[in-house]
Design a protein around this motif. Structure first.
Motif, PDB file in Angstrom:
ATOM      1  N   GLN A  98     -12.720  -2.531  -8.560  1.00 49.26           N
ATOM      2  CA  GLN A  98     -11.717  -2.539  -9.616  1.00 49.26           C
ATOM      3  C   GLN A  98     -10.841  -1.292  -9.532  1.00 49.26           C
ATOM      4  OE1 GLN A  98     -14.227  -2.902 -13.010  1.00 49.26           O
ATOM      5  NE2 GLN A  98     -14.207  -5.145 -12.972  1.00 49.26           N
ATOM      6  N   ALA A  99     -11.395  -0.233  -8.972  1.00 46.68           N
ATOM      7  CA  ALA A  99     -10.647   1.022  -8.836  1.00 46.68           C
ATOM      8  C   ALA A  99      -9.409   0.852  -7.977  1.00 46.68           C
ATOM      9  CB  ALA A  99     -11.531   2.108  -8.231  1.00 46.68           C
ATOM     10  N   TRP A 100      -9.388  -0.162  -7.150  1.00 47.47           N
ATOM     11  CA  TRP A 100      -8.241  -0.362  -6.271  1.00 47.47           C
ATOM     12  C   TRP A 100      -7.107  -1.025  -7.059  1.00 47.47           C
ATOM     13  CZ3 TRP A 100     -10.004  -2.091  -0.693  1.00 47.47           C
ATOM     14  CH2 TRP A 100     -10.949  -1.169  -0.227  1.00 47.47           C
ATOM     15  N   ILE A 101      -6.519  -0.248  -7.957  1.00 48.70           N
ATOM     16  CA  ILE A 101      -5.475  -0.821  -8.810  1.00 48.70           C
ATOM     17  C   ILE A 101      -4.221  -1.162  -8.019  1.00 48.70           C
ATOM     18  CG2 ILE A 101      -6.280   0.312 -10.907  1.00 48.70           C
ATOM     19  CD1 ILE A 101      -4.212   2.476 -10.452  1.00 48.70           C
ATOM     20  N   ASP A 102      -4.129  -0.652  -6.792  1.00 48.07           N
ATOM     21  CA  ASP A 102      -2.951  -0.960  -5.991  1.00 48.07           C
ATOM     22  C   ASP A 102      -3.142  -2.208  -5.139  1.00 48.07           C
ATOM     23  OD1 ASP A 102      -3.539   1.026  -3.016  1.00 48.07           O
ATOM     24  OD2 ASP A 102      -4.946   0.273  -4.514  1.00 48.07           O
ATOM     25  N   VAL A 103      -4.246  -2.904  -5.329  1.00 47.33           N
ATOM     26  CA  VAL A 103      -4.513  -4.094  -4.514  1.00 47.33           C
ATOM     27  C   VAL A 103      -4.620  -5.322  -5.404  1.00 47.33           C
ATOM     28  CG1 VAL A 103      -6.179  -5.255  -3.015  1.00 47.33           C
ATOM     29  CG2 VAL A 103      -5.692  -2.828  -2.692  1.00 47.33           C
ATOM     30  N   ARG A 104      -3.740  -6.277  -5.163  1.00 44.23           N
ATOM     31  CA  ARG A 104      -3.808  -7.510  -5.929  1.00 44.23           C
ATOM     32  C   ARG A 104      -3.982  -8.725  -5.021  1.00 44.23           C
ATOM     33  NH1 ARG A 104       0.169  -8.699 -10.793  1.00 44.23           N
ATOM     34  NH2 ARG A 104      -1.283  -8.249 -12.477  1.00 44.23           N
ATOM     35  N   ASP A 108      -1.653  -7.137   0.136  1.00 35.48           N
ATOM     36  CA  ASP A 108      -1.957  -5.745  -0.192  1.00 35.48           C
ATOM     37  C   ASP A 108      -3.128  -5.253   0.639  1.00 35.48           C
ATOM     38  OD1 ASP A 108      -1.357  -6.227  -3.714  1.00 35.48           O
ATOM     39  OD2 ASP A 108      -0.110  -5.241  -2.210  1.00 35.48           O
ATOM     40  N   ASP A 121      -4.109  -6.247   3.484  1.00 35.71           N
ATOM     41  CA  ASP A 121      -3.653  -6.064   4.863  1.00 35.71           C
ATOM     42  C   ASP A 121      -3.076  -4.663   5.037  1.00 35.71           C
ATOM     43  OD1 ASP A 121      -1.326  -7.927   7.011  1.00 35.71           O
ATOM     44  OD2 ASP A 121      -2.938  -6.514   7.451  1.00 35.71           O
ATOM     45  N   ASP A 122      -2.208  -4.291   4.106  1.00 36.34           N
ATOM     46  CA  ASP A 122      -1.576  -2.978   4.180  1.00 36.34           C
ATOM     47  C   ASP A 122      -2.601  -1.860   4.003  1.00 36.34           C
ATOM     48  OD1 ASP A 122       0.615  -0.944   2.280  1.00 36.34           O
ATOM     49  OD2 ASP A 122       0.734  -1.322   4.429  1.00 36.34           O
ATOM     50  N   VAL A 123      -3.494  -2.034   3.043  1.00 40.03           N
ATOM     51  CA  VAL A 123      -4.543  -1.030   2.810  1.00 40.03           C
ATOM     52  C   VAL A 123      -5.401  -0.852   4.060  1.00 40.03           C
ATOM     53  CG1 VAL A 123      -6.698  -0.605   1.565  1.00 40.03           C
ATOM     54  CG2 VAL A 123      -4.657  -1.253   0.311  1.00 40.03           C
ATOM     55  N   ALA A 135      -3.503   1.299   6.487  1.00 35.15           N
ATOM     56  CA  ALA A 135      -3.423   2.669   5.986  1.00 35.15           C
ATOM     57  C   ALA A 135      -4.785   3.351   6.073  1.00 35.15           C
ATOM     58  CB  ALA A 135      -2.921   2.671   4.544  1.00 35.15           C
ATOM     59  N   ARG A 156       4.330   0.819   8.333  1.00 35.34           N
ATOM     60  CA  ARG A 156       3.052   0.189   8.667  1.00 35.34           C
ATOM     61  C   ARG A 156       3.252  -1.292   8.918  1.00 35.34           C
ATOM     62  NH1 ARG A 156       0.745   3.537   4.413  1.00 35.34           N
ATOM     63  NH2 ARG A 156       0.950   1.831   2.921  1.00 35.34           N
ATOM     64  N   LYS A 187       2.715  -3.427  12.493  1.00 30.61           N
ATOM     65  CA  LYS A 187       1.776  -4.551  12.506  1.00 30.61           C
ATOM     66  C   LYS A 187       2.449  -5.811  13.017  1.00 30.61           C
ATOM     67  CE  LYS A 187       0.062  -4.761   8.479  1.00 30.61           C
ATOM     68  NZ  LYS A 187      -0.868  -3.982   7.667  1.00 30.61           N
ATOM     69  N   ILE A 220     -13.605   4.894 -13.779  1.00 27.43           N
ATOM     70  CA  ILE A 220     -13.572   4.429 -12.392  1.00 27.43           C
ATOM     71  C   ILE A 220     -13.689   5.621 -11.464  1.00 27.43           C
ATOM     72  CG2 ILE A 220     -12.108   3.365 -10.645  1.00 27.43           C
ATOM     73  CD1 ILE A 220     -10.938   1.640 -12.874  1.00 27.43           C
ATOM     74  N   GLN A 246       4.130   1.990  -4.159  1.00 25.07           N
ATOM     75  CA  GLN A 246       4.536   0.626  -4.451  1.00 25.07           C
ATOM     76  C   GLN A 246       5.490   0.585  -5.629  1.00 25.07           C
ATOM     77  OE1 GLN A 246       0.625  -1.081  -4.933  1.00 25.07           O
ATOM     78  NE2 GLN A 246       1.072  -2.407  -3.199  1.00 25.07           N
TER      79      GLN A 246
END
Lengths: 323, 388
Positions: A107-113, A117, A119-121, A124, B175, B179, B232, B250
């Motif tokens: 849940q901490a990955w608030i930048d991933v939906r 996303d 894929d990009d993570v 990175a 990135r 890819k 968290i 983002q």
């Protein structure tokens, strides 16, 4: 094996209860010989042997053609059987054992939906950490195929032997692919499902093995068994509605068909306006209202036990697969 | 020779020709100064999985020893040769190897065990000259199998890397472009359709963008603190700082952002550069000048390499260069090439290789070591027919 048909049924827990109930509803009672071996059984009135096995064993034996039929989860079939469609056929979903195979991240990955996303993570992460992000799972094949379809390659699978959902917290993986029913376990481990990350909506299925020896006797027994299952399945989809009034004609039938999806199992209205319809349970009230507004004095509705028809779609599917 | 040939001698005779041809090829490499390497067939699985990704795992023959170490039957020979080199006293210095042996990959309609030959050149600092030498030996390989004028497809992924390095684009876009360059052959068609989606809720994007614009450090600290307040912590390998940074990136991009027009045009123009290497170099210089970006080093290397190729007597005009050519393995860093049979278009390549300066570091070398080489598919070369 003495009987002409061999069926694998889950040997314990909820799956066994639900499988038993499923067969019972179709009028097929599973019995175990009193004082006999616990892992063998039969069905009353049918030339069938039951083998009580774990769902995983059922899956493996179906793939190898050691059973005719088995009750097991679609998730296991798609994960454990390579090129599943060529070795087995999923005849019918059974309405229990629902679970989804999903991609879950902290849940901490608030930048991933979304998977995009992720894929990009992944890219990175690899650039920053000098190793690829790790995905813990028991569903290695399903995970690999799904990630590949989303174009994600920058990751490593870590095969999980135990509690997969604990892997991120334990530091053995960054995310997981796991099976979930209520989502409670995921939430308890501070994980969330990626928006488009549902890999498979699985449930228990009646599965047939292509590689097994299907004798004439086996096919005959299978037909009888599938006949009853199909009859029960068809009965559960409809209630029977009867009425009789002068205004009951073909136009009315056509209207009811279009609006509610009814079928006339015994033909159209008679000259005296008598009509029997099979109607989806959800539309029964509306249908009754329509009939009464057109002149019906009374409309009776009953739940159905079985509806036997000449066509048996389940057996047709099996026959097709065994060609 | 017996008067009545037996089955055994008939089979032996039929096997002898391809074996002799392959042995002859290797003799050729050895004569050119490449020492024969014979790494073990049984290899640790980890390096292949790490460098090649999960897709290759599906096709690998895996096993393990009683200690639980995951092993495999080698799916290629480049990595085994490289590992042996790193473990030897020669690690770090210039060394050249050739190889011929079976590799193992599960394939649907082809043998799972097949022969590969190839060369590796490690540690040479004169990259352009080494590239040219390797390409020349690749051409001698096809010639050995009777194909004097193969179709030469040449690329240079260093050019694309230099282009991206020189232009001003958000990290997420860079990135994504790298890819797509590595994966799709249709990057230029997709440029207009490339869209990055932001995960942040549109409602507070404006606020976040303003924060990040005004005080980037502060914004990151704020997001990190908010996450801790929510209980968290760093679950899994990503730190709170990492998450905060990408989250703010983002927000800055906005929802469904497209590749900026200027960058799109430049990349499209870049990807359109094809033809003879000399012409291509000139076009690239004009492109860099027009866009006021510095790609000097990469273009110089490219031109120097072409010069060395010409000096070796290769018909540089016959080389089909395209900026679009990449390889699906991300450890390639410069030259990439494939040799095809012009008589059988659509068939896969006979020889393929390139420069992979990043590979040896990924295999554990403390310092980067230059590396360039190629692999030759003996079974495909045999089908070209006719021995040299």
């Amino acid at each position: 094996m003495s009987a002409s048909l061999l069926i694998g049924v889950p040997s314990k827990g909820r799956l066994q209860e639900q499988a038993q109930a499923f067969f019972a509803r179709a009028g097929l009672r599973l019995v175990q010989p009193r004082g006999g071996r616990e892992y063998r059984g039969s069905i009353e009135g049918l030339d069938v042997d039951i083998a009580y096995l774990s769902a995983a064993e059922i899956t493996a034996q179906l793939a190898q053609g050691m059973l005719h039929f088995g009750v097991t989860g679609e998730d296991l079939v798609r994960e454990r059987i390579d090129n599943a469609e060529s070795r087995v056929v999923l005849l019918a979903p059974l309405g229990f054992g629902h679970a989804n195979v999903v991609v879950a991240v902290p849940q901490a990955w608030i930048d991933v939906r979304s998977m995009a996303d992720l894929d990009d993570v992944a890219t990175a992460y690899h650039a920053r950490h000098d190793r690829k992000m790790r995905v813990a799972t028991k569903y290695v094949s399903l995970a690999r195929d799904f990630f590949s379809r989303h174009g994600i390659t920058d990751y490593r699978i870590v095969e999980s032997l135990g509690a997969t959902e604990g892997a991120p917290a334990a530091g053995t993986a960054e995310l997981i692919v796991d099976i979930t029913t209520t989502g409670g376990t995921l939430a308890a481990n501070a994980l969330k499902v990626v928006d488009d990350g549902v890999i498979l909506r699985s449930q228990a299925n009646l599965v047939a093995a292509r590689a097994m020896a299907w004798s004439e006797a086996a096919r005959g027994t299978a037909r009888r068994m599938l006949d009853r299952i199909a009859a029960r399945e068809r009965a559960e989809r409809f209630h029977e509605v009867r009425t009789r009034f002068p205004g009951c004609n073909d136009e009315l039938l056509a209207e009811a068909r279009e609006r509610f999806g009814v079928v006339p199992p015994f033909g159209g209205p008679t000259s005296s306006g008598m009509l029997t319809l099979h109607c989806p349970p959800g539309h029964v009230y509306e249908l009754a209202e329509l009939l009464r507004t057109r002149g019906a004095e009374a409309v009776s509705v009953i739940e159905l036990g079985y509806v036997f028809t000449n066509e048996n779609p389940l057996y047709a599917k099996l026959e097709d697969a065994l060609k | 020779m017996s008067a009545t040939p037996t089955i055994a001698s008939d089979l032996t005779a039929r096997r002898a020709e391809p074996e002799a041809r392959a042995a002859g090829l290797l003799g050729h490499f050895e004569y050119a100064g490449y020492a024969r390497a014979e790494p073990p067939i049984l290899q640790p699985a980890e390096p292949f999985l790490d460098l090649s990704g999960e897709d290759i795992r599906r096709r690998m023959y895996l096993t393990s020893d009683p200690d639980g170490r995951e092993l495999c039957l080698r799916p290629d020979l480049t990595i085994p040769v490289a590992r042996d080199y790193l473990a030897s006293a020669a690690a770090g210095s210039a060394a050249a190897f050739c190889y011929l042996g079976p590799v193992f990959r599960h394939r649907e309609d082809a043998p799972n065990e097949f022969l590969q030959a190839g060369i590796e050149s490690f540690g040479r600092r004169d990259s352009a000259a080494a590239d040219a030498e390797v390409l020349a030996l690749a051409l001698e390989t096809t010639a050995h199998y009777g194909l004097a004028a193969p179709e030469i497809r040449l690329g240079d992924v260093g050019l694309f890397a230099a282009l991206l390095g020189a232009i001003d684009l958000p990290a997420a876009w860079k990135r994504r472009l790298v890819k797509d360059f590595n994966r799709a052959e249709t990057l230029d068609e997709d440029l207009d359709r490339l869209v990055l989606d932001a995960a942040a809720h549109p409602e507070y994007q404006g606020v976040l963008a303003a924060l990040a614009g005004a005080d980037r450090q502060g914004a990151r600290a704020l997001v990190a603190d908010l996450l801790s307040i929510a209980g968290i912590t760093a679950v899994g390998g990503r730190s709170v700082a990492e998450i905060a940074e990408r989250f703010l990136d983002q927000a800055a991009l906005g929802n469904g952002s497209r590749l900026p027009q200027e960058a799109r045009e430049l990349i499209r123009r870049f990807l359109g550069v094809t033809g003879e290497p000399d012409e291509a170099a000139a076009t690239l210089r004009r492109l860099a000048a027009d866009a006021a970006i510095d790609m000097e080093a990469a273009i110089d290397l490219f031109e120097t390499r072409a010069g060395f190729l010409a000096a070796r007597g290769l018909d540089v005009g016959a080389i089909r260069f395209s900026t679009r050519y990449g390889r699906s393995l991300d450890y390639y860093t410069g030259l990439v090439f494939e040799l095809h049979d012009p008589g059988r278009p659509g068939e896969p390549h006979l020889v393929a290789g390139g420069r992979y300066d990043g590979m040896l570091s990924r295999l554990g070398s403390p310092a980067p070591i230059p590396a360039v080489g190629f692999a030759a598919w003996i079974e495909r070369l045999e089908q070209v027919g006719g021995a040299a």
